[in-house]
Motif scaffolding. Structure first.
Motif, PDB file in Angstrom:
ATOM      1  N   SER A  55     -18.220  31.167   5.142  1.00  0.00           N
ATOM      2  CA  SER A  55     -18.439  29.802   5.617  1.00  0.00           C
ATOM      3  C   SER A  55     -19.783  29.268   5.120  1.00  0.00           C
ATOM      4  N   ARG A  56     -19.704  28.211   4.332  1.00  0.00           N
ATOM      5  CA  ARG A  56     -20.919  27.533   3.889  1.00  0.00           C
ATOM      6  C   ARG A  56     -21.418  26.541   4.945  1.00  0.00           C
ATOM      7  N   LYS A  57     -20.658  26.372   6.011  1.00  0.00           N
ATOM      8  CA  LYS A  57     -21.049  25.460   7.082  1.00  0.00           C
ATOM      9  C   LYS A  57     -21.938  26.128   8.119  1.00  0.00           C
ATOM     10  N   ALA A  58     -22.081  27.441   8.020  1.00  0.00           N
ATOM     11  CA  ALA A  58     -22.926  28.164   8.969  1.00  0.00           C
ATOM     12  C   ALA A  58     -24.360  27.648   8.881  1.00  0.00           C
ATOM     13  N   MET A  59     -24.991  27.487  10.021  1.00  0.00           N
ATOM     14  CA  MET A  59     -26.367  26.969  10.062  1.00  0.00           C
ATOM     15  C   MET A  59     -27.319  27.810   9.214  1.00  0.00           C
ATOM     16  N   LYS A  60     -27.109  29.101   9.197  1.00  0.00           N
ATOM     17  CA  LYS A  60     -28.015  29.986   8.470  1.00  0.00           C
ATOM     18  C   LYS A  60     -27.854  29.886   6.956  1.00  0.00           C
ATOM     19  N   PHE A  61     -26.773  29.283   6.493  1.00  0.00           N
ATOM     20  CA  PHE A  61     -26.548  29.162   5.053  1.00  0.00           C
ATOM     21  C   PHE A  61     -27.711  28.437   4.385  1.00  0.00           C
ATOM     22  N   ARG A  62     -28.124  27.335   4.961  1.00  0.00           N
ATOM     23  CA  ARG A  62     -29.259  26.581   4.410  1.00  0.00           C
ATOM     24  C   ARG A  62     -30.601  27.183   4.825  1.00  0.00           C
ATOM     25  N   SER A  63     -30.705  27.595   6.087  1.00  0.00           N
ATOM     26  CA  SER A  63     -31.995  28.094   6.566  1.00  0.00           C
ATOM     27  C   SER A  63     -32.423  29.369   5.838  1.00  0.00           C
ATOM     28  N   MET A  64     -31.460  30.143   5.360  1.00  0.00           N
ATOM     29  CA  MET A  64     -31.782  31.350   4.603  1.00  0.00           C
ATOM     30  C   MET A  64     -31.928  31.064   3.100  1.00  0.00           C
ATOM     31  N   ARG A  77     -19.717  39.514   0.831  1.00  0.00           N
ATOM     32  CA  ARG A  77     -19.354  40.627   1.703  1.00  0.00           C
ATOM     33  C   ARG A  77     -20.570  41.049   2.546  1.00  0.00           C
ATOM     34  N   LYS A  78     -21.699  41.209   1.895  1.00  0.00           N
ATOM     35  CA  LYS A  78     -22.930  41.648   2.570  1.00  0.00           C
ATOM     36  C   LYS A  78     -23.324  40.680   3.686  1.00  0.00           C
ATOM     37  N   TYR A  79     -23.336  39.378   3.367  1.00  0.00           N
ATOM     38  CA  TYR A  79     -23.780  38.400   4.361  1.00  0.00           C
ATOM     39  C   TYR A  79     -22.798  38.276   5.526  1.00  0.00           C
ATOM     40  N   ILE A  80     -21.500  38.368   5.264  1.00  0.00           N
ATOM     41  CA  ILE A  80     -20.520  38.299   6.354  1.00  0.00           C
ATOM     42  C   ILE A  80     -20.704  39.491   7.291  1.00  0.00           C
ATOM     43  N   LEU A  81     -20.945  40.664   6.729  1.00  0.00           N
ATOM     44  CA  LEU A  81     -21.130  41.849   7.570  1.00  0.00           C
ATOM     45  C   LEU A  81     -22.448  41.813   8.331  1.00  0.00           C
ATOM     46  N   GLU A  82     -23.471  41.205   7.748  1.00  0.00           N
ATOM     47  CA  GLU A  82     -24.786  41.134   8.402  1.00  0.00           C
ATOM     48  C   GLU A  82     -24.848  40.064   9.484  1.00  0.00           C
ATOM     49  N   GLU A  83     -24.139  38.961   9.289  1.00  0.00           N
ATOM     50  CA  GLU A  83     -24.262  37.814  10.191  1.00  0.00           C
ATOM     51  C   GLU A  83     -22.871  37.237  10.474  1.00  0.00           C
ATOM     52  N   TYR A  84     -22.403  37.398  11.708  1.00  0.00           N
ATOM     53  CA  TYR A  84     -21.044  36.982  12.068  1.00  0.00           C
ATOM     54  C   TYR A  84     -20.763  35.512  11.794  1.00  0.00           C
ATOM     55  N   THR A  85     -21.780  34.659  11.827  1.00  0.00           N
ATOM     56  CA  THR A  85     -21.528  33.227  11.641  1.00  0.00           C
ATOM     57  C   THR A  85     -21.074  32.894  10.220  1.00  0.00           C
TER      58      THR A  85
END
Length: 115
Positions: A55-64, A77-85
């Protein structure tokens, strides 16, 4: 197998799930019961790519700063496993078919299959 991966704090997930008859569905709240690498790999096998689950709509997508990076399949894969959002949700699995996200088309296809 009938399963739904969702976020209990997501009003869109709640609305979609309330509109469906989910008897017989295993329900997994990804905030309280994180998805495993095996579960994510199974979803990827059905969908074709990790990107389709991201999901590119996750708030953390831009903040990270991920919006400024070029991401590959290993990154998704890495980011989905690290952050559920980062998991696009809800994800429904029905007898080997996968339905990802909350677009009108995806929800209509799911409803048609269940009815």
């Amino acid at each position: 197998m009938k399963k739904v991966y969702y976020l209990s704090t997501c009003s869109t997930c709640k609305r979609i799930m309330d509109d469906l008859n989910l008897s017989g569905f295993e329900q997994q709240d990804i905030k309280t019961n994180a998805i495993t690498a095996d579960q994510l790999d199974e979803m990827k096998d059905m969908s074709g790519t990790y990107e389709s689950l991201f999901s590119r709509k996750a708030m953390k997508f831009r903040s990270m700063g991920l919006n400024e990076m070029t991401l590959g399949e290993k990154d998704y894969r890495k980011y989905i496993l690290e952050e559920y959002t980062f998991l696009k949700r809800p994800v429904f699995i029905v007898d080997g078919q996968i339905f990802i996200g909350n677009s009108k088309k995806v929800v209509e296809e799911l409803v048609a299959l269940l009815n």
